[in-house]
Design an enzyme around this catalytic site. Structure first.
Site, PDB file in Angstrom:
ATOM      1  N   GLU A   1     -47.052  35.884  28.096  1.00 37.78           N
ATOM      2  CA  GLU A   1     -47.227  36.992  29.039  1.00 37.78           C
ATOM      3  C   GLU A   1     -46.502  36.747  30.365  1.00 37.78           C
ATOM      4  OE1 GLU A   1     -48.906  39.763  28.473  1.00 37.78           O
ATOM      5  OE2 GLU A   1     -49.398  40.605  30.437  1.00 37.78           O
ATOM      6  N   ASP A   2     -46.609  35.546  30.893  1.00 39.06           N
ATOM      7  CA  ASP A   2     -46.174  35.318  32.280  1.00 39.06           C
ATOM      8  C   ASP A   2     -44.906  34.490  32.458  1.00 39.06           C
ATOM      9  OD1 ASP A   2     -48.384  36.709  33.002  1.00 39.06           O
ATOM     10  OD2 ASP A   2     -49.620  34.955  33.441  1.00 39.06           O
TER      11      ASP A   2
ATOM     12  N   ASP B   1     -92.793  33.884  34.856  1.00 39.29           N
ATOM     13  CA  ASP B   1     -92.016  32.819  34.233  1.00 39.29           C
ATOM     14  C   ASP B   1     -90.720  32.518  34.976  1.00 39.29           C
ATOM     15  OD1 ASP B   1     -91.109  35.289  33.666  1.00 39.29           O
ATOM     16  OD2 ASP B   1     -91.050  35.043  31.499  1.00 39.29           O
TER      17      ASP B   1
END
Ligand code: MN
Length: 657
Positions: free
Chosen positions: A76-77, A260
């Site tokens: 992608e980059d 709780d």
């Protein structure tokens, strides 16, 4: 940042057979590929994939997953390509990296999408290998850990919202509790830090009040169980701020009303002991009614297993206790990864036992490998394969049945969009309306207000919505055409009988024919259920119809002025199959031919050329004849079937052109 040797050592510690050399090459590859790129934090970009790989070593994932994590942003980059990765790291890893890249591209497209539910389904549908999803979740986890470095508040908020709505539930769904918890808490910081802080302040206050309350309770429970001869690990921990917040919101209670805040956990070695512990606790302390849940005999959908009960504990406080085996605990925390690990350790074959049932239900394993090493590799995600998810140009995500086309998409957006669609662009390119859509396609519908649904669409649409809309349209068209026709027939019948035509005159017929209104009456004439002659007999009973004598000559044989003809003729436009009018197969009228219509009982009107021999059959039933003419105003682009007769001498050379 995790150093190269550390990472390799971690992997080797749980997978001694891992290819050390390949891991090293992946580490170096990502550093080189990302080069001088930096993160919002100012760190070099490659620190991110390395941290993501580190997160996955905590789940003890296989080497292919770790290398995929290292390479997950390179396609992608950076200038790296899938081919290059395949050459160096092999096909398996290239496919995984490509899978993660596709999910990341979706993410960009989904910026404006509000439908978290559909989006997570899309992610699941597109991750056909569970490792793709695991890398994606670890990627998101690291991005959340470094979220505060991002300067724009809107961007931080968007990422946090997406994490809360999509990734945390996904992590829960595949059973990785530890990922879900951390994702939620990191998103909580961004989305509602005030609420989070106030919960933390109160927890602090409680802690100061109770001093070593938690420890005292833990020790008391341990002693109790020991006395009963049970070997158990007991621990107590505060619930996470976000889960406290969610409880407060869901149950609409204040912090003080929550019983709780601290959860105690008892871990034993087998299922039998779980029930012993439970029996022991209930015998000793009062159980709070309505709080008992046995997720061991009935696991949650993601295969979470544990017994939950709330008791009035040793310090006279309401406490929640969770009882489980060690293996259940691992599975609850690490999900699918724990299974892989567990199997690795005991070298066990995957069996059809209870243990893996959840995996089949949830992930639908296509194949089960006999070799434990292949377990993850063969754990195919096969979810939502009966659906396909596509984006609108605005980023809305639309879920359609698998095999859908742009026409289905258009109808899913809105019936009006479907009715007027003339073409489509898929991912920016013109595509035929019958194109089969794929997950993540962006679909733009081209519309024209003159368009109407085509019956041919019915042959390729798959969604019920499109199909019924097209059918409804055709039925409506057919009805309109029949009504138009029926009216012409009624008018013609009056004219032939020399009576002035008014709709009022038709009123008595409704009762006799048992019809609701005038439209129904026209319809019954149009589709040939009733004839014009029958109509006149009802209105003027006892009168001898004039067609018997002078009108017996079919209308087209009479001299008609052009004007007269046009006034009453029914215009013929591009005919749509299945509609009220059809062209006759005997004479194939073509636009411009002189034509006449014959009303067929129950089947609408057949158009013949005026000199067609077939017409002789209808010479005795003039009320079936209908004056029709071509609608010359309308651009007629429909295909017409014609017939050409050629007479030629059978001589040598005739067929040469
Ligand atoms: Mn990333």
């Amino acid at each position: 940042m995790l150093r190269q040797v550390e990472l390799v050592e971690r992997v080797l510690s749980y997978d001694p057979h891992a290819d050390e050399d390949l891991l090293n090459r992946a580490y170096v590859f990502t550093i080189k590929a990302h080069g001088s790129q930096t993160r919002a934090s100012g760190d070099p970009y490659f620190s991110h994939p390395i941290e993501v790989a580190g997160i996955l070593t905590e789940l003890k994932l296989d080497m292919a997953s770790i290398i995929t994590a290292l390479l997950h942003d390179t396609i992608e980059d950076t200038v790296a390509t899938k081919e290059e990765i395949e050459e160096i790291f092999g096909q398996e890893i290239a496919v995984l990296v490509d899978g993660v890249t596709k999910l990341s591209q979706l993410e960009l497209q989904s910026d404006r999408t509000k439908q978290a539910e559909n989006f997570s389904k899309l992610l699941l549908a597109m991750s056909n290998d569970i490792r793709v999803l695991l890398v994606k979740l670890a990627d998101r986890l690291h991005n959340m850990r470094t979220l505060h470095f991002i300067k724009k508040p809107e961007k931080r908020k968007r990422i946090a919202t997406e994490t809360m709505e999509i990734y945390a539930p996904l992590a829960e769904r595949i059973g990785i509790q530890s990922f879900r918890d951390e994702l939620e808490d990191l998103a909580f910081v961004e989305l509602n830090n005030e609420a989070r802080k106030s919960i933390l302040r109160r927890l602090e206050y409680l802690r100061a009040e109770g001093e070593d309350l938690v420890d005292r309770i833990v020790n008391k429970l341990k002693d109790d169980l020991h006395e009963a001869g049970l070997q158990a690990e007991v621990s107590g921990r505060e619930k996470r701020p976000y889960s406290i917040w969610r409880k407060m919101e869901q149950k609409n209670v204040t912090f003080e009303q929550l019983s709780d805040i601290i959860a105690f956990r008892v871990v034993v070695s087998n299922v039998e002991q779980c029930y012993h512990v439970l029996g022991n606790l209930h015998a000793k302390y009062s159980m709070v009614p309505g709080r008992f849940k046995d997720y061991i005999s009935t696991p949650k959908r993601n295969n979470y297993q544990s017994i939950h009960t709330t008791i009035i504990g040793p310090e006279r406080q309401r406490i929640e206790v969770q009882i489980r085996t060690r293996e259940m605990h691992e599975t609850n925390e690490f999900g699918v990864a724990a299974h892989w690990q567990y199997k690795q350790q005991i070298g066990e074959k995957v069996q059809d036992g209870q243990q893996y049932r959840w995996l089949r239900e949830l992930l639908e394993i296509l194949e089960e490998a006999s070799d434990p090493d292949e377990f993850l590799e063969h754990t195919k995600l096969n979810m939502y394969q009966d659906q396909v998810f596509c984006f609108s140009p605005k980023g809305d995500l639309i879920s359609l049945p698998a095999g859908s086309t742009p026409v289905d998409f258009a109808y899913a957006v809105h019936t009006r969009v479907g009715d007027t669609c003339v073409g489509s662009k898929v991912n920016g390119r013109l595509a035929p309306l019958r194109t089969i859509l794929k997950n993540g396609d962006q679909v733009e519908i081209l519309r024209s207000k003159n368009q109407t649904p085509s019956p041919t669409w019915e042959s390729f649409v798959v969604s019920g919505k499109a199909r019924s809309a097209i059918r409804r349209f055709i039925r409506q068209q057919q009805r309109d055409q029949y009504i138009e026709l029926g009216k012409s027939i009624a008018e013609k019948s009056f004219r032939m009988d020399g009576k002035p035509f008014t709709e009022k005159a038709l009123a008595p017929v409704l009762k006799v024919w048992d019809l609701e209104n005038i439209e129904d009456l026209y319809y019954s004439l149009g589709d040939g259920t009733h004839t014009g002659r029958q109509l006149l007999e009802v209105i003027f009973p006892g009168e001898k119809s004039k067609d018997a004598d002078e009108n017996v000559v079919p209308i087209h044989r009479k001299k008609q002025t052009g004007k007269h003809k046009h006034e009453h003729a029914v215009p013929i436009r591009g005919l749509i199959p299945g509609m009220a009018m059809h062209f006759a197969g005997c004479c194939h009228p073509l636009p411009g031919d002189r034509i006449v219509g014959i009303v067929m009982t129950g089947r609408g009107v057949t158009i013949h050329t005026i000199d067609c021999d077939t017409l002789e059959q209808y010479s005795e039933v003039p009320e079936r004849w209908l004056d029709v003419s071509w609608d010359t105003d309308q651009q007629n682009e429909t295909l017409q079937v014609g017939r050409i007769g050629i007479v030629m001498a059978n001589e040598p050379g005739r067929f040469q052109v």
